[in-house]
Scaffold this active site. Structure first.
Site, PDB file in Angstrom:
ATOM      1  N   CYS A 181       8.062   3.571  10.725  1.00 26.00           N
ATOM      2  CA  CYS A 181       9.278   2.870  10.298  1.00 26.00           C
ATOM      3  C   CYS A 181      10.501   3.431  11.030  1.00 26.00           C
ATOM      4  O   CYS A 181      11.433   2.696  11.349  1.00 26.00           O
ATOM      5  CB  CYS A 181       9.465   2.996   8.800  1.00 26.00           C
ATOM      6  SG  CYS A 181       7.959   2.702   7.867  1.00 26.00           S
ATOM      7  N   CYS A 224       3.585  -3.815  10.498  1.00 30.95           N
ATOM      8  CA  CYS A 224       3.948  -4.233   9.148  1.00 30.95           C
ATOM      9  C   CYS A 224       4.701  -5.550   9.138  1.00 30.95           C
ATOM     10  O   CYS A 224       4.964  -6.110   8.076  1.00 30.95           O
ATOM     11  CB  CYS A 224       4.797  -3.153   8.481  1.00 30.95           C
ATOM     12  SG  CYS A 224       6.316  -2.823   9.374  1.00 30.95           S
TER      13      CYS A 224
HETATM   14 FE1  FES Z   1       7.553  -1.743   8.000  1.00 34.21          FE
HETATM   15 FE2  FES Z   1       8.369   0.551   7.064  1.00 34.21          FE
HETATM   16  S1  FES Z   1       6.607  -0.510   6.469  1.00 34.21           S
HETATM   17  S2  FES Z   1       9.275  -0.643   8.575  1.00 34.21           S
END
Ligand code: FES
Length: 144
Positions: free
Chosen positions: A103, A34
């Site tokens: 995460c 992400c």
């Molecule tokens: Fe990147 Fe949660 S989406 S840490």
């Protein structure tokens, strides 16, 4: 409700946000998936984590898990902190939706990175727990 009350609480009122003054252990990790970043800073004395704070450029789940993780390792011996898994952090938060499990890995890795830095500053060798090479599903992350 997608998120537990505890997750919402730690997301809305995160504990230990910022940077520890006179930190002697700082670690930063990123999530390739992400692009989010997590930093942990600590003041460690005699291998006990006296203070710990986090800063993140991450999502709500990253904020909640880091907040809980800092609470769980504060005042603990570094070996205990290293033994803390993202699974234990999630359990303490009454769970996370499967797509958000990665995460919580960020918090675990940032703690390890900070302690590795502490070792380095002391001239000691640090053996990493296990390198996260993306996804071995050991953290029970769902495939996306
Ligand atoms: Fe990147 Fe949660 S989406 S840490």
């Amino acid at each position: 409700m997608l998120y537990s009350e505890k997750v919402m609480d730690h997301f809305s009122n995160p504990r230990n946000v910022g940077e520890v003054e006179n930190a002697n252990a700082v670690g930063q990790v990123g999530n390739a998936k992400c692009g989010d970043i997590m930093q942990m800073s600590m003041r460690i004395e005699d291998d006990i984590i006296q203070d710990v704070k986090f800063k993140t450029f991450g999502c709500g789940a990253a904020i909640a898990t880091s907040s809980m993780a800092t609470e769980l390792v504060k005042g603990k011996h570094i070996d205990e902190a290293l033994a803390l898994t993202n699974k234990a952090v999630m359990d303490a938060l009454d769970g996370l939706p499967p797509v958000k499990v990665h995460c919580s890995v960020l918090a675990e890795e940032a703690i390890e990175a900070a302690i590795a830095d502490y070792y380095k500053r002391q001239g000691k060798e640090f053996t990493p727990k296990k390198a996260c090479g993306g996804c071995c599903h050991d953290c029970h992350q769902e495939a996306e």
